[in-house]
Every structure is written in structure tokens, then in C-alpha cells.
Design a protein around this motif. Structure first.
Motif, PDB file in Angstrom:
ATOM      1  N   GLU A 152     -67.838  97.489  46.060  1.00 46.51           N
ATOM      2  CA  GLU A 152     -69.045  96.587  46.846  1.00 46.51           C
ATOM      3  C   GLU A 152     -70.431  96.798  46.284  1.00 46.51           C
ATOM      4  O   GLU A 152     -71.104  95.955  46.071  1.00 46.51           O
ATOM      5  CB  GLU A 152     -68.952  96.954  48.329  1.00 46.51           C
ATOM      6  CG  GLU A 152     -67.630  96.304  49.020  1.00 46.51           C
ATOM      7  CD  GLU A 152     -67.520  94.795  48.718  1.00 46.51           C
ATOM      8  OE1 GLU A 152     -68.415  93.973  48.984  1.00 46.51           O
ATOM      9  OE2 GLU A 152     -66.726  94.184  48.170  1.00 46.51           O
ATOM     10  N   LEU A 193     -70.120  92.208  55.696  1.00 42.03           N
ATOM     11  CA  LEU A 193     -70.710  92.185  54.325  1.00 42.03           C
ATOM     12  C   LEU A 193     -72.228  91.246  54.534  1.00 42.03           C
ATOM     13  O   LEU A 193     -72.324  90.529  55.274  1.00 42.03           O
ATOM     14  CB  LEU A 193     -69.810  91.145  53.309  1.00 42.03           C
ATOM     15  CG  LEU A 193     -68.386  91.909  53.116  1.00 42.03           C
ATOM     16  CD1 LEU A 193     -67.429  90.879  52.189  1.00 42.03           C
ATOM     17  CD2 LEU A 193     -68.734  93.067  52.450  1.00 42.03           C
ATOM     18  N   VAL A 239     -62.787  90.241  47.778  1.00 41.02           N
ATOM     19  CA  VAL A 239     -63.346  91.472  48.262  1.00 41.02           C
ATOM     20  C   VAL A 239     -61.935  92.356  48.213  1.00 41.02           C
ATOM     21  O   VAL A 239     -60.958  92.032  48.671  1.00 41.02           O
ATOM     22  CB  VAL A 239     -63.864  91.407  49.780  1.00 41.02           C
ATOM     23  CG1 VAL A 239     -64.229  92.775  50.233  1.00 41.02           C
ATOM     24  CG2 VAL A 239     -65.086  90.430  49.847  1.00 41.02           C
TER      25      VAL A 239
END
Length: 461
Positions: free
Chosen positions: A122, A426, A452
Motif C-alpha cells: 500500500e 483507503l 488491493v
């Protein structure tokens, strides 16, 4: 493309010399533990067992109820768990074989390693910002963050451009010392002064690799900046209000003294609506019994605001449901279910997390994915592939058996695989498709949003 990047991260992290053959597993009993599902309990009173173990907490509760009348389950949980003098989390070591429950990072290091890869993934998806704060809420013994930092160390060439720091939100003085020992090898430097608004950290330390670690009592105290948050078995311990539908409407479940024995506590229904029952139960709620955690909602809103304004991501992992369960309030002591009203301050109290409530409270300012089961998340992250590496490099039959058993405990639907759920928050633009290329060579297809890790399947070719 994104899954290929994550696959490469896994390969690099776990092919580090010595990393593939070393592993940690916990010795646990499959049919006990904090995560075990509990049957619904009717309104009840405490038993005489253990009543004298922590008289100061019981005495405090009795005095409070005599003074103000019956208290909410939320207030009862808050007092029992975090009272600064006799609270369960403040004075007791509750984790591990010597405690009352055990968590996934203590069962197998694979859990923390895969979360570490998720964090790196991420961070890369956000454009590799130069400053990266790893923030954990309720860090337990520090095992999860230790495993995460080991992955970061093995991927040092990938994250070399970032200034990495660790920020732990912990209310327990006992656990903060254990965390400091785990992460820094010492107790860290504990602040000897009154809290300073300009520097609210109450403990500081540094890992062997030079990563600074700071401890805070509140999430609001963590410095601003791009952060990746993780909350594993944190929300389940936050106080919940309990409500029950009656012929006269919603009534709140309260904790009161038993008139037949003032030394005992019992659960009762409020005679009329309370402020909480009038404001916290959703219109159109179809269940007959509801548990609502307003503090959890407030924390999710704070996470969402920080991610929206400063960038980052949050991963919430806990046992829970998606707005379907009813009466889940229960206690644990010595790895067994325990009467919630017996021995207040001497046993853990918990309630399943309502992930539909967390999603609703996060609002539209962030993107939410999940919840997905722990089984799906770990397998999507390449947990099976990691296990193959560990087994390939482990020749001891007993260790291999324990390794397989621990991973099965994490992923099997019969154990933790379906009972624990993962939800991520997110930044708003994280799932937005990249701009369509312009110029002489136009792509007729719009680029797809980047998947993701953990919430999309990771395929190994």
C-alpha cells in the motif's frame, strides 16, 4: 500488474537468507481461546465464584451503582477494562499461555509477515512517500509489529527511500513495557514528566535497526503524516451498548445490583428509553437484540479523516460480523468462556465487531473494501506459498506438524478462518483508474483500477 508487484515483494521478503527456515508458532489449544464463538446469554447475574478476587473493582462498581443507579454495559466495560487503578488492561498480563487469550501473531509469524507485505504494497501504491508512519492500535505483546518490521528489514532495498517510524497506541502500562522489550530489547525511555501537548508520547525507544518507536494513549496523539494503520483485535474490546426490542420499543440492557445479594451484579432492562437507545439504534433495525459501539465508530471516523487528509491506509482485523449477529457480549478467563459479571477486573470482556457499522461510520470520504474472512485475506496474500517455503526448509517432523497446525488454526473455517474478518480503509483516489494515455498511441481501453492485496486474489505463475 499490482498483484505481480505484490508477488515480487513476497518472493524478496521470504527468500532472504535465513528467513525462510526460521519460524515461530504458538502452542495453543484448538477448542479454546478468546476467538471462540460463544452461545447467546440471557439476562443473568454473577456467580459467587471469584467474587473476592478483585474486591476493589467490585466495591467501586457497587458504589457507583448505588450512587447513580444502574449503569450501561458500555460504562461497565470501560470501568472493568481500563479503570486506571484496577482495570483489567491496566494491571494484568492477559496475552499468551499465561494469560486469558492468545492472538493470531502469537500463533504464527506468517500472520504478521503477510500484514507487513500488505503495508509495503500500500505504501508503494501511494507513490512511495518519503515519510512512512506504521501505527498499530492495541499492539498486544508487540509480536505483530516485530514481524512487520522484519519484513521491512528484508525489503530494505525497496523501502530505503522512506523514513520509517513506529507509533503504538496502548493504554496498558504492563503491555507497553512488554512491547518495548520485544521491539527495542529494553523497556524504552518512559516519560517521567506530565504529558506535554506538544509531545504526548509517554514512552520512546529504537529498534536494533534504528527505527524509532513511540507510545501514545490516544490515537489523536499520533503525529500527522502519511500513515498505515493496523488494528488487530482492538475494536472488539471497545465498550458496547446493548439494546433489546420489547413490546414498548427499544430498551437498553443495564448492569445493576442484585437486590437479593448486594455483592452480586445482574443485567436488567431499562424501564424506559435511554438517550443511547433513542439515538444509537438504526431506524428499520430488524434484529431483536443489538450491540452498538459508538467509541469504535468515532475511532473509524478519525482514521477516515486522517487518511482522507494526509494519505495512507488502515487495516482492521477482528472477529465479528457484517450486521447479522445479536448477543455476542462475553468474557474470557484462562482461555475459557467466563461470566461477564463475575470477577470484574479479573477477566477479559469482549463483543463481536459489527463491520457494517464501521463501514457506515467511515463515510464516503474514503474507499472501503471488505470485510473478507481471514482465510480469504491470508490466502490472497500468498499465505499458502509462504507455508510451502517454511515446510520445504523444515526437516523436524514435530516442528512441521506444529507449523501446519498453526496455519490451519488461522485459516480453517472450523477455527479462526471464518470468524475473523478484514476491512480496509483507503485514500479516496486509491481505487481510481490511472489517466488514459494520450498522444499518437491511444489505448481504447481505460486502465483498470489497481487491485488491493489481500482483497484480490494473488496468483503465482
Amino acid at each position: 500488474m499490482r498483484m505481480k508487484v505484490c508477488q515480487q515483494l513476497l518472493s524478496r521478503a521470504f527468500s532472504h537468507r535465513g528467513a525462510s527456515c526460521a519460524f515461530r508458532t504458538g502452542s495453543v489449544t484448538l477448542d479454546t481461546g478468546r476467538w471462540r464463538c460463544a452461545p447467546s446469554a440471557p439476562l443473568c447475574s454473577s456467580s459467587a465464584q471469584d467474587r473476592k478476587s478483585h474486591p476493589s473493582m467490585l466495591k467501586h462498581l457497587r458504589a457507583k451503582i448505588r450512587s447513580t443507579g444502574p449503569i450501561s454495559v458500555s460504562e461497565y466495560m470501560r470501568e472493568v477494562l481500563t479503570n486506571p487503578v484496577a482495570g483489567y488492561y491496566v494491571r494484568k498480563m492477559m496475552l499468551g499461555a499465561e494469560g486469558d487469550f492468545i492472538t493470531s501473531p502469537e500463533i504464527s509469524q506468517v500472520f504478521g509477515e503477510l500484514l507487513g507485505v500488505w503495508m509495503v504494497s500500500e505504501w508503494m501504491a501511494a507513490g512511495r512517500p518519503g515519510r512512512l508512519q506504521l501505527v498499530e492500535l492495541g499492539p498486544g505483546k508487540g509480536s505483530l509489529m516485530a514481524d512487520v518490521l522484519r519484513v521491512f528489514g528484508q525489503l530494505r532495498s525497496v523501502v530505503a527511500g522512506a523514513s520509517v517510524s513506529v507509533h503504538l497506541v496502548e493504554v496498558s502500562p504492563v503491555l507497553s513495557r512488554v512491547q518495548a522489550e520485544t521491539l527495542t530489547g529494553t523497556g524504552g525511555q518512559e516519560a517521567s514528566r506530565e504529558p506535554d501537548p506538544a509531545d504526548p508520547a509517554y514512552r520512546r525507544g529504537e529498534t536494533a535497526a534504528g527505527v524509532p518507536v513511540s507510545w501514545y494513549r490516544h490515537l489523536e496523539d499520533v503525529p500527522a503524516g502519511f500513515s498505515i494503520f493496523v488494528a488487530h483485535e482492538f475494536f472488539d474490546a471497545l465498550p458496547v451498548h446493548k439494546f433489546q426490542r420489547t413490546e414498548k420499543g427499544w430498551r437498553e440492557v443495564l448492569v445493576d445490583l442484585d437486590p437479593s445479594d448486594p455483592g452480586r451484579l445482574r443485567l436488567v432492562l431499562s424501564p424506559g428509553p435511554t438517550l443511547a437507545s433513542s439515538s444509537l439504534v438504526q431506524a428499520g433495525e430488524g434484529r431483536s437484540h443489538v450491540e452498538v459501539c459508538p467509541e469504535g465508530g468515532a475511532i473509524v471516523q478519525l482514521l477516515a479523516r486522517r487518511i482522507q487528509q494526509q494519505g495512507g491506509a488502515a487495516l482492521i482485523a477482528d472477529y465479528g460480523h457484517d450486521g447479522t449477529k445479536t448477543d455476542t457480549f462475553r468474557g474470557f478467563k484462562g482461555h475459557r468462556l467466563h461470566d461477564v459479571l463475575s470477577d470484574p477486573g479479573g477477566a477479559d470482556l469482549t463483543a463481536d465487531v459489527d463491520f457494517s457499522f464501521l463501514r457506515r461510520m467511515a463515510g464516503g470520504g474514503v474507499a472501503c473494501l471488505g470485510p473478507v474472512s481471514q482465510r480469504v485475506f491470508l490466502k490472497n496474500m500468498g499465505g499458502d506459498a509462504r507455508m510451502q517455503v517454511l515446510l520445504r526448509n523444515c526437516s523436524d517432523p514435530s516442528s512441521r506438524k506444529q507449523l501446519i497446525r498453526s496455519y490451519d488454526l488461522l485459516t480453517s473455517p472450523a477455527h479462526m478462518g471464518e470468524r475473523f474478518l478484514f476491512l480496509c480503509l483507503l485514500a479516496p483516489g486509491r481505487l481510481t483508474a490511472p489517466p488514459t494515455p494520450t498522444g499518437l498511441k491511444l489505448d481504447r481501453k481505460s486502465p483498470a483500477p489497481l487491485p488491493v492485496a489481500g482483497f484480490s486474489e494473488l496468483r503465482f505463475s
